[in-house]
Motif scaffolding. Structure first.
Motif, PDB file in Angstrom:
ATOM      1  N   GLU A   1      49.686  34.297 -45.565  1.00  0.00           N
ATOM      2  CA  GLU A   1      50.754  33.394 -46.010  1.00  0.00           C
ATOM      3  C   GLU A   1      52.047  33.691 -45.256  1.00  0.00           C
ATOM      4  N   LEU A   2      52.375  34.974 -45.101  1.00  0.00           N
ATOM      5  CA  LEU A   2      53.602  35.358 -44.403  1.00  0.00           C
ATOM      6  C   LEU A   2      53.508  35.031 -42.916  1.00  0.00           C
ATOM      7  N   LEU A   3      52.318  35.254 -42.340  1.00  0.00           N
ATOM      8  CA  LEU A   3      52.133  34.949 -40.918  1.00  0.00           C
ATOM      9  C   LEU A   3      52.253  33.448 -40.678  1.00  0.00           C
ATOM     10  N   GLU A   4      51.509  32.667 -41.416  1.00  0.00           N
ATOM     11  CA  GLU A   4      51.497  31.233 -41.162  1.00  0.00           C
ATOM     12  C   GLU A   4      52.810  30.566 -41.571  1.00  0.00           C
ATOM     13  N   GLY A   5      53.571  31.243 -42.443  1.00  0.00           N
ATOM     14  CA  GLY A   5      54.897  30.739 -42.778  1.00  0.00           C
ATOM     15  C   GLY A   5      55.971  31.203 -41.812  1.00  0.00           C
ATOM     16  N   GLY A   6      55.600  32.043 -40.837  1.00  0.00           N
ATOM     17  CA  GLY A   6      56.549  32.510 -39.825  1.00  0.00           C
ATOM     18  C   GLY A   6      57.531  33.548 -40.327  1.00  0.00           C
ATOM     19  N   ASP A   7      57.206  34.273 -41.412  1.00  0.00           N
ATOM     20  CA  ASP A   7      58.130  35.238 -42.006  1.00  0.00           C
ATOM     21  C   ASP A   7      57.831  36.640 -41.472  1.00  0.00           C
ATOM     22  N   PHE A   8      58.379  36.946 -40.320  1.00  0.00           N
ATOM     23  CA  PHE A   8      58.139  38.252 -39.688  1.00  0.00           C
ATOM     24  C   PHE A   8      58.727  39.381 -40.531  1.00  0.00           C
ATOM     25  N   ASP A   9      59.937  39.219 -41.018  1.00  0.00           N
ATOM     26  CA  ASP A   9      60.574  40.272 -41.806  1.00  0.00           C
ATOM     27  C   ASP A   9      59.819  40.514 -43.112  1.00  0.00           C
ATOM     28  N   GLY A  10      59.360  39.435 -43.744  1.00  0.00           N
ATOM     29  CA  GLY A  10      58.581  39.599 -44.962  1.00  0.00           C
ATOM     30  C   GLY A  10      57.273  40.314 -44.703  1.00  0.00           C
ATOM     31  N   ALA A  11      56.619  39.978 -43.606  1.00  0.00           N
ATOM     32  CA  ALA A  11      55.371  40.648 -43.247  1.00  0.00           C
ATOM     33  C   ALA A  11      55.609  42.129 -42.971  1.00  0.00           C
ATOM     34  N   SER A  12      56.741  42.453 -42.337  1.00  0.00           N
ATOM     35  CA  SER A  12      57.064  43.853 -42.056  1.00  0.00           C
ATOM     36  C   SER A  12      57.314  44.626 -43.349  1.00  0.00           C
ATOM     37  N   ALA A  13      58.056  44.007 -44.284  1.00  0.00           N
ATOM     38  CA  ALA A  13      58.330  44.672 -45.558  1.00  0.00           C
ATOM     39  C   ALA A  13      57.043  44.915 -46.334  1.00  0.00           C
ATOM     40  N   PHE A  14      56.157  43.923 -46.335  1.00  0.00           N
ATOM     41  CA  PHE A  14      54.886  44.080 -47.038  1.00  0.00           C
ATOM     42  C   PHE A  14      54.033  45.154 -46.372  1.00  0.00           C
ATOM     43  N   ALA A  15      54.057  45.194 -45.041  1.00  0.00           N
ATOM     44  CA  ALA A  15      53.289  46.206 -44.315  1.00  0.00           C
ATOM     45  C   ALA A  15      53.762  47.617 -44.650  1.00  0.00           C
ATOM     46  N   GLU A  16      55.063  47.789 -44.868  1.00  0.00           N
ATOM     47  CA  GLU A  16      55.584  49.109 -45.253  1.00  0.00           C
ATOM     48  C   GLU A  16      54.968  49.563 -46.572  1.00  0.00           C
ATOM     49  N   HIS A  17      54.870  48.654 -47.540  1.00  0.00           N
ATOM     50  CA  HIS A  17      54.286  49.009 -48.831  1.00  0.00           C
ATOM     51  C   HIS A  17      52.804  49.353 -48.688  1.00  0.00           C
TER      52      HIS A  17
END
Length: 646
Positions: free
Chosen positions: A310-326
């Protein structure tokens, strides 16, 4: 002249010394040399590789060497090798890898017995994680078995007539993922695919100079994204589209989406690479995801992977990075019960569960009959303020026990399954865990066969909510200490222990690192003699069935003893031959490589009078009776003594 059964095709480029390291595994096959050929294709090497190859060919009639100008990738040399091949089957090997000694013979027999177009041999070694595909040997399957997509390297055996009939070729030139293109085409065309999982066929080695062919796996400059689209197109052309998330096409595309696309939006890559470079990869991956993959592929992902998509296809790089940290901080905890021997198997209960970075279980919360992902994993992730729905907590979830042969780098699957379940934690919260029973049988662990002498570490692999982890199975007790008593199984000693440092459950077979002695001294001392020709060994568990033969040394005399189950309990009885050509006296009995005696044999006139425990001390009366043991009157007296000989 015998027909050529297998052609081994090896592309090489500036391989140097690795030619000599790989060659013995190719030339030392159990298949007779006149029944297979080794075809090296040199891709314009500029070092001494060609000279090394020509030396090999000069000494072995079944070795060929062909050369060509540098093409930049293994596809061209492999195609050239196929043009020269005469074998009924072709087996691809990379220049820095190795084959198991019986690999060609076993693969060929498995292929011909099942009339297979493709045979996938078990892969092992330093660069390979365990794969469910190799849990069991399969005589025949098709692409409908999507687990085949776990093995996309070309290091397999292909029926040459099948390859030629369908015009299968590797893309040539600097074409990244040439292996995926070739293997995907083969899978889609094959009528029968076989899996040989009970023997390690292919060892994928890690070079000490980092020079493996796969080191440039992801390189956009070499056409990664266009090539990926080509492979996606192959799958779409060979299967029917479907809105069902479990439709064949969507199941096959899942592997490419998860491994090649979603990797650009998850840890470790999104947190490790240069942010500017990674943003470019992220955007390109987004384009490919939206343009090439049906929506059903994303709908079929488990919860964590679904949010990443969802984050990738929505283009949300920062959100994907934050989720990856968790998610990077998520670990797995293993809880192992007390191991014990049962019918020749090491048995223990095992539970594994996901933990957040703070050490608390990853939880699912229930609201109005709907499950929601742990809110602690969503902190700072835009668009998840109201939570992230978990449509199916068990989607693609599994857990399994795996055992690694530390010496040979082989992965084996012991008996026993782990069942994934929701564990209530109160207040509408549940944790996702997997539990079951470990059955570690040294006589059947290696694909149904006994394992070799070595050290075997126990691991668990879990994939829960789309989070996959390997975890060491750790038991209670001091690291380095025994995990259970030693067992004599199939005439060989198996010593369970916890490794120093982390305390991982490990089994030492045939005293590879551990020794029978210090760990069992207390138990041995407690084993008082019964004055019989058999001696119970309370510190050695007996396997089921008939008595096992075991080599022992009595003083300097090597002989065969028996170890049999004790009818009175889960112990073993040691039996020595009735006659032993030894002088009168008390003689130590030792097992191979043991540091201390397991018993003492009392000999009189060449006959075994009795066996004694290591700590047994005969009193003066017993010594006198031993000295006159042949006297009939003395024998009548002996019968009245406690612990009389049998």
């Amino acid at each position: 002249m015998p027909r050529v059964k297998v052609s081994v095709i090896v592309p090489v480029y500036n391989t140097g010394k690795y030619v000599d390291e790989c060659a013995p595994s190719l030339l030392g096959q159990s298949l007779p040399a006149d029944e297979y050929e080794v075809i090296y294709v040199d891709d314009g090497s500029t070092d001494d590789t060609l000279a090394r190859l020509e030396k090999l060919a000069a000494g072995h009639r079944h070795v060929q060497v062909h050369t060509q100008p540098n093409s930049g990738w293994p596809g061209g040399p492999r195609n050239r090798g196929m043009r020269h091949a005469k074998g009924e089957y072709v087996q691809f090997v990379d220049h820095d890898d190795m084959l198991g000694p019986e690999a060609l013979e076993r693969l060929y027999d498995h292929a011909t017995r099942n009339r297979a177009d493709v045979v996938i041999g078990k892969m092992s070694s330093t660069m390979v994680r365990p794969r469910r595909l190799f849990r069991h040997t399969l005589d025949s399957c098709t692409i409908e078995n999507e687990e085949l997509m776990q093995s996309m390297s070309p290091h397999k055996m292909f029926r040459r007539a099948f390859v030629e009939e369908h015009g299968l070729l590797f893309p040539e030139g600097p074409w990244i993922m040439e292996d995926l293109a070739f293997v995907t085409a083969a899978y889609l065309k094959a009528e029968r695919i076989s899996v040989l999982a009970d023997y390690p066929c292919y060892y994928w080695m890690k070079r000490d100079d980092g020079g493996n062919n796969t080191r440039h796996r992801f390189n956009p400059r070499h056409g990664f994204w266009p090539n990926l689209r080509t492979v996606i197109g192959q799958i779409k052309d060979g299967t029917e589209p479907s809105d069902d998330v479990d439709g064949l096409q969507n199941r096959l595309l899942h592997r490419l989406y998860h491994v090649e696309v979603l990797s650009r939006a998850r840890e470790p890559e999104i947190l490790r690479e240069d942010p500017a470079e990674q943003r470019r990869r992220f955007e390109t991956a987004r384009e490919v995801a939206l343009e090439e993959f049906p929506a059903a592929v994303r709908r079929g992902l488990p919860a964590v992977s679904g949010l990443r998509a969802e984050l990738l296809e929505g283009g949300d790089f920062d959100g994907a990075s934050a989720f990856a940290e968790h998610i990077r901080a998520v670990n797995v905890r293993s809880e192992l019960g007390t191991p014990h021997w049962q019918d020749g198997r090491l048995v223990a209960d095992l539970t594994v569960e996901l933990l957040r970075g703070d050490g608390e279980p990853v939880v699912l919360t229930e609201r109005d009959g709907t499950w929601w992902l742990d809110p602690e994993l969503l902190t700072g992730v835009p668009g998840t303020e109201d939570g992230w729905e978990v449509r199916d907590p068990f989607r693609m979830a599994y857990a399994e026990i795996v055992v690694k042969d530390r010496d040979r780098e082989d992965w084996w699957y012991p008996e026993g399954d782990l069942e994934v379940r929701l564990r209530p934690l109160g207040d509408g919260r549940s944790g996702l865990s997997a539990s079951g029973r470990l059955h570690l049988d040294p006589q059947r662990l290696a694909g149904g066969q006994p394992v070799g002498r070595g050290v075997y570490d126990v691991w668990a692999f879990v994939n829960l909510l789309g989070v996959d982890r390997m975890v060491r199975v750790i038991g209670q007790g001091a690291p380095g200490a025994p995990a259970a008593g030693p067992a004599l199984v199939g005439g060989r000693l198996a010593l369970p222990y916890r490794t120093a440092g982390v305390g991982q459950l490990t089994l030492d077979v045939d005293q590879r690192l551990r020794r029978l002695g210090p760990d069992t001294a207390d138990a041995a001392a407690a084993n008082s003699a019964r004055g019989e020709r058999t001696l119970p060994l309370p510190y050695v568990a007996a396997g089921p069935g008939t008595p096992a033969s075991v080599k022992v040394t009595v003083s300097g005399l090597k002989t065969t003893a028996e170890v049999a189950p004790d009818a009175d309990g889960p112990t073993a009885l040691l039996r020595l031959p009735a006659r032993l050509k030894l002088p009168d006296g008390r003689h130590p009995v030792t097992l191979p490589k043991a540091d201390a005696p397991v018993a003492y044999a009392v000999i009189r006139g060449g006959a075994l009078l009795r066996l004694e425990g290591p700590a047994y001390e005969a009193g003066a009366g017993r010594r006198i009776l031993d000295a006159v043991a042949d006297n009939r009157q003395v024998r009548r007296v002996r019968r009245r003594l406690p612990g009389r000989p049998g």
